[in-house]
Scaffold this motif. Sequence first.
Motif, PDB file in Angstrom:
ATOM      1  N   ARG A   1      39.096  33.984  44.202  1.00 14.97           N
ATOM      2  CA  ARG A   1      40.518  33.901  43.846  1.00 14.97           C
ATOM      3  C   ARG A   1      40.713  34.233  42.363  1.00 14.97           C
ATOM      4  NH1 ARG A   1      41.487  28.786  45.043  1.00 14.97           N
ATOM      5  NH2 ARG A   1      41.376  28.090  42.891  1.00 14.97           N
ATOM      6  N   TRP A   2      39.864  33.690  41.508  1.00 15.82           N
ATOM      7  CA  TRP A   2      39.969  33.994  40.078  1.00 15.82           C
ATOM      8  C   TRP A   2      39.870  35.497  39.830  1.00 15.82           C
ATOM      9  CZ3 TRP A   2      35.798  29.994  38.263  1.00 15.82           C
ATOM     10  CH2 TRP A   2      36.342  28.710  38.273  1.00 15.82           C
TER      11      TRP A   2
ATOM     12  N   GLU B   1      43.187  37.279  41.053  1.00 11.26           N
ATOM     13  CA  GLU B   1      44.465  36.913  40.440  1.00 11.26           C
ATOM     14  C   GLU B   1      44.526  37.364  38.990  1.00 11.26           C
ATOM     15  OE1 GLU B   1      44.933  32.705  40.859  1.00 11.26           O
ATOM     16  OE2 GLU B   1      45.309  32.833  43.003  1.00 11.26           O
TER      17      GLU B   1
END
Length: 178
Positions: free
Chosen positions: A147-148, A151
Amino acid sequence: MAGPSRILVYGVYGSGKSTLAEELARRLGLPWHPVDDLTWEPGWVEVPTAVQRQRIGAICRQRRWILDGAYGPWLDLPLAHADLVIGLDYPRWLSLWRLLRRTARRVVTRETICNGNHESLGSVFSTESVVVWHFGSFAGKRRRMRRWQAEPGGPPVLLFRRPADLERWLAGLGPGQP
């Protein structure tokens, strides 16, 4: 452009975070702060969360650092200050194998870790075992790293899914270069 000076190495237990952090510190001349030394006292006494946040916060406010992990109660601190996150997103079998091998070595040799502590057979088979933590945290840490990376808005994330990819990246890394 100068290379990163505040690096968070992130991954599951057994992925090689500390080994990589130590190597990056050597190559880049950055101070490495082993997270376990900041979160465990002698006798396996966990440092209170508020004190952990103070310790990590003080490090993260510095201009130069490497941390070899981040725990939920203070994960926001290194993420808010990091120039680079390196995620070790290896398959479970690999990180588990490394963890079991390391843990067995530490039990047999009585290697001193994090402020004078030792792993023992009792700790390996307890509900607080690092092996139990590995199973309980693997999926969540993997999702978080991915996710990091996906995003925008956070620090850049280099995600390595194979040790060979990390080794290639390290081979091209010179002093002061990301």
